[in-house]
Design an enzyme around this catalytic site. Structure first.
Site, short mmCIF file in Angstrom:
data_model
loop_
_atom_site.label_atom_id
_atom_site.label_comp_id
_atom_site.label_asym_id
_atom_site.label_seq_id
_atom_site.Cartn_x
_atom_site.Cartn_y
_atom_site.Cartn_z
N LYS A 143 24.72 70.55 36.01
CA LYS A 143 24.48 70.77 37.43
C LYS A 143 25.80 70.57 38.17
CE LYS A 143 21.04 71.43 40.39
NZ LYS A 143 19.82 72.22 40.21
N GLY A 168 5.35 72.63 51.90
CA GLY A 168 6.57 73.44 51.82
C GLY A 168 6.23 74.89 51.54
N GLY A 205 8.51 77.54 51.62
CA GLY A 205 9.75 78.30 51.47
C GLY A 205 9.61 79.31 50.36
N VAL A 223 9.55 79.08 47.04
CA VAL A 223 8.58 78.78 45.98
C VAL A 223 7.16 78.63 46.57
CG1 VAL A 223 7.91 77.05 44.26
CG2 VAL A 223 10.31 77.70 44.50
P1 NAD Z 1 13.22 76.52 50.20
O1 NAD Z 1 14.35 75.89 50.93
O2 NAD Z 1 13.09 78.01 50.19
O3 NAD Z 1 11.82 75.95 50.73
C1 NAD Z 1 11.58 74.62 50.98
C2 NAD Z 1 10.63 74.56 52.17
O4 NAD Z 1 10.20 73.22 52.36
C3 NAD Z 1 11.27 75.02 53.48
O5 NAD Z 1 10.45 75.97 54.11
C4 NAD Z 1 11.38 73.72 54.30
O6 NAD Z 1 11.27 73.94 55.69
C5 NAD Z 1 10.19 72.95 53.75
N1 NAD Z 1 10.26 71.50 53.95
C6 NAD Z 1 11.33 70.68 53.93
N2 NAD Z 1 10.94 69.41 54.14
C7 NAD Z 1 9.60 69.42 54.29
C8 NAD Z 1 8.62 68.43 54.52
N3 NAD Z 1 8.94 67.15 54.64
N4 NAD Z 1 7.32 68.81 54.61
C9 NAD Z 1 6.96 70.11 54.48
N5 NAD Z 1 7.86 71.10 54.28
C10 NAD Z 1 9.15 70.76 54.18
O7 NAD Z 1 13.32 75.92 48.71
P2 NAD Z 1 12.58 76.48 47.43
O8 NAD Z 1 13.54 77.30 46.64
O9 NAD Z 1 11.25 77.01 47.81
O10 NAD Z 1 12.40 75.12 46.59
C11 NAD Z 1 11.35 74.21 46.90
C12 NAD Z 1 11.40 73.05 45.93
O11 NAD Z 1 11.27 73.53 44.59
C13 NAD Z 1 12.72 72.26 45.94
O12 NAD Z 1 12.44 70.90 45.66
C14 NAD Z 1 13.51 72.86 44.79
O13 NAD Z 1 14.45 71.94 44.28
C15 NAD Z 1 12.39 73.11 43.81
N6 NAD Z 1 12.68 74.16 42.83
C16 NAD Z 1 13.00 75.41 43.24
C17 NAD Z 1 13.27 76.39 42.30
C18 NAD Z 1 13.58 77.80 42.69
O14 NAD Z 1 13.61 78.66 41.80
N7 NAD Z 1 13.81 78.09 43.96
C19 NAD Z 1 13.20 76.08 40.92
C20 NAD Z 1 12.84 74.79 40.53
C21 NAD Z 1 12.59 73.83 41.51
#
Ligand code: NAD
Length: 354
Positions: free
Chosen positions: A81, A183, A185, A187
Site C-alpha cells: 500500500k 455510505g 458512494g 461501493v
Molecule cells: P466513496 O468515497 O465513493 O464513498 C464513501 C461514501 O461514504 C461517501 O458518499 C461519503 O460521503 C460517505 N460517508 C463518509 N462518512 C460517512 C459516515 N460517517 N456516515 C455515512 N456515510 C459516510 O468510497 P468507496 O469507494 O465507495 O469506498 C467505501 C468504503 O469501501 C471505504 O471504506 C473503502 O476503503 C472501502 N473499499 C472500497 C473499494 C473500492 O473498490 N472502491 C474496495 C475495497 C474497500
C-alpha cells in the site's frame, strides 16, 4: 518521524520506504507487507494526515490488510500500500504524481499500485506514464476487465450478503430482506442498486444527505440520518463508508443479525470481532467480502503482463467465489467458537507463510 519497526502496527513488513522528492513536493510512504504470493498489490491513498505517524500507521495496517485480502481471494499477489501525504492545500500536481510513478518504477515490480481514497483513474493514468507497475486504468474493449474497482467491489459484497442471509436467516431470496447501508458512494450505491433489483428493502445514510436521499428516491428506499443508521432494526447492517465503526459503542447499537459491508478495517480493535460474535451477530470479515475490486485490478494487471486481453468473465467468476470463502470461515467459526475475523486472519496468515 518515529522508527517504523517500533510502531504497534509493524508486522514484520518486508519493506517500508519513505519517499521525499523536493522538486515536486512529494512525501509518500510505500509499505510492502508480504511478497510471499507475488508482487505486493494495493492502492495508493492521497490524504491529509494530521501527524506523520498517522500516515505510517495507515500504510502499515492497510498493506497487511492487502496481504490478507489478496491471499484470501486466491490471487497470486502479495500485500502493499502507498500513502501520499497531502499538504494542507491538497494540491495533487502532475509533477507529484509523476515523481510517485518514478518511485513505484524503481521498486522494479515488487509493488503494483492502483486507485484508493483520493486517487482517481485519471491520476493513475498520469502515474502510468512513468511505470508499468500500475493497474486500475481505463478499460479498453467491451469484455475487458479493469477500470474503477468500485462496481466490482459492490458485486462481491452483494454475493456475500446473499450468502450471509442464507446462512443466518435461511432465506434464499432477498425479496423483502431489509438492509441498512451506511455510505452511498461508489461501493454503497452500486450495492444498493444490485439489492434493489432483487426486491430488498433499503435504508440508506450518507454524510452527503442529498446523495442518500437521491438514491433512496431512485430505488424506492428510505434515507435516514448518519446518526441513526447503525441502530436501524433490520436484517443486515452494511458498512460502506468509514473503518473502525465497530467499536464498543457501535457494536452495542447494532439491531441487525448480520454485519456485511465493504468498508476497510471495520473492527476498531482486535477483540471487537469477538464482541460482535458474543451478540450473536454474523460478521463477514471485511477483507474477504470486499475483494471484488482487487480481483478486477489484479486480473487486469496479470493479463497485461502476459500481453493478453483481460477478461471480465474471469473476474466475475472469481468474484462469485467470495461466498464459498465466507461459508468456510463461518463454518470454522461455529465449529471452533473462534470469531469469524480471527478465523479469517488465521487462514490468511497460513496462506502467506506466517
Ligand atoms: P466513496 O468515497 O465513493 O464513498 C464513501 C461514501 O461514504 C461517501 O458518499 C461519503 O460521503 C460517505 N460517508 C463518509 N462518512 C460517512 C459516515 N460517517 N456516515 C455515512 N456515510 C459516510 O468510497 P468507496 O469507494 O465507495 O469506498 C467505501 C468504503 O469501501 C471505504 O471504506 C473503502 O476503503 C472501502 N473499499 C472500497 C473499494 C473500492 O473498490 N472502491 C474496495 C475495497 C474497500
Amino acid at each position: 518521524m518515529t522508527a517504523f519497526w517500533t510502531e504497534p502496527d509493524f508486522d514484520d513488513h518486508e519493506q517500508v520506504q519513505l519517499v521525499r522528492d523536493r522538486a515536486s513536493g512529494l512525501t509518500a510512504i510505500i509499505a510492502l507487507h508480504s511478497t510471499h504470493l507475488g508482487p505486493g498489490a494495493g492502492g495508493t491513498r492521497y490524504w491529509h494526515y494530521p501527524e506523520p505517524k498517522d500516515a505510517i500507521r495507515d500504510a502499515l495496517r492497510l498493506s497487511r490488510g492487502m496481504s490478507y485480502k489478496n491471499a484470501m481471494a486466491g490471487l497470486p499477489m502479495g500485500g502493499g500500500k502507498a500513502v501520499i501525504l497531502a499538504d494542507k492545500s491538497g494540491e495533487k500536481t502532475q509533477a507529484l504524481l509523476e515523481a510517485f510513478g518514478d518511485t513505484v518504477n524503481a521498486l522494479g515490480g515488487r509493488y503494483v499500485t492502483a486507485e484508493d481514497v483520493g486517487i482517481s483513474e485519471a491520476d493513475m493514468v498520469t502515474v502510468s506514464t512513468r511505470t508499468r507497475y500500475v493497474s486500475g486504468l481505463p478499460v479498453s474493449g467491451e469484455n475487458a476487465a479493469g477500470g474503477d474497482p468500485g462496481p466490482f467491489t459492490a458485486m462481491g459484497i452483494y454475493h456475500g450478503i446473499k450468502a450471509a442471509v442464507q446462512h443466518k436467516l435461511g432465506k434464499s431470496s432477498m425479496d423483502g430482506v431489509h438492509i441498512a447501508v451506511q455510505g452511498t458512494g461508489s461501493v454503497g450505491s452500486g450495492l444498493a442498486r444490485l439489492l434493489a433489483r432483487d426486491g430488498a428493502k433499503l435504508t440508506l445514510a450518507d454524510i452527503h444527505a442529498d446523495r442518500a436521499a437521491g438514491l433512496a428516491r431512485e430505488l424506492g428506499g428510505e434515507a435516514v440520518s448518519t446518526d441513526t443508521i447503525m441502530g436501524v432494526q433490520c436484517d443486515v447492517f452494511s458498512p460502506n463508508a468509514l473503518g473502525a465503526i465497530l467499536d464498543d459503542e457501535g457494536i452495542a447499537r447494532l439491531q441487525a443479525p448480520i454485519v456485511a459491508g465493504g468498508a476497510n478495517n471495520q473492527l476498531a480493535r482486535q477483540g471487537h470481532g469477538a464482541r460482535v460474535a458474543e451478540r450473536g451477530i454474523l460478521y463477514a470479515p471485511d477483507y474477504v467480502i470486499n475483494a471484488g475490486g482487487i480481483i478486477s485490478v489484479a486480473m487486469e494487471y496479470l493479463a497485461k503482463r502476459q500481453g493478453e486481453p483481460s477478461d471480465i468473465n474471469e473476474v466475475r467468476k472469481r468474484i462469485a467465489k467470495i461466498p464459498e470463502r465466507l461459508q468456510e470461515i463461518w463454518q470454522q467459526s461455529e465449529e471452533t467458537g473462534v470469531s469469524s475475523d480471527a478465523v479469517a486472519d488465521g487462514m490468511a496468515q497460513k496462506l502467506i507463510g506466517r
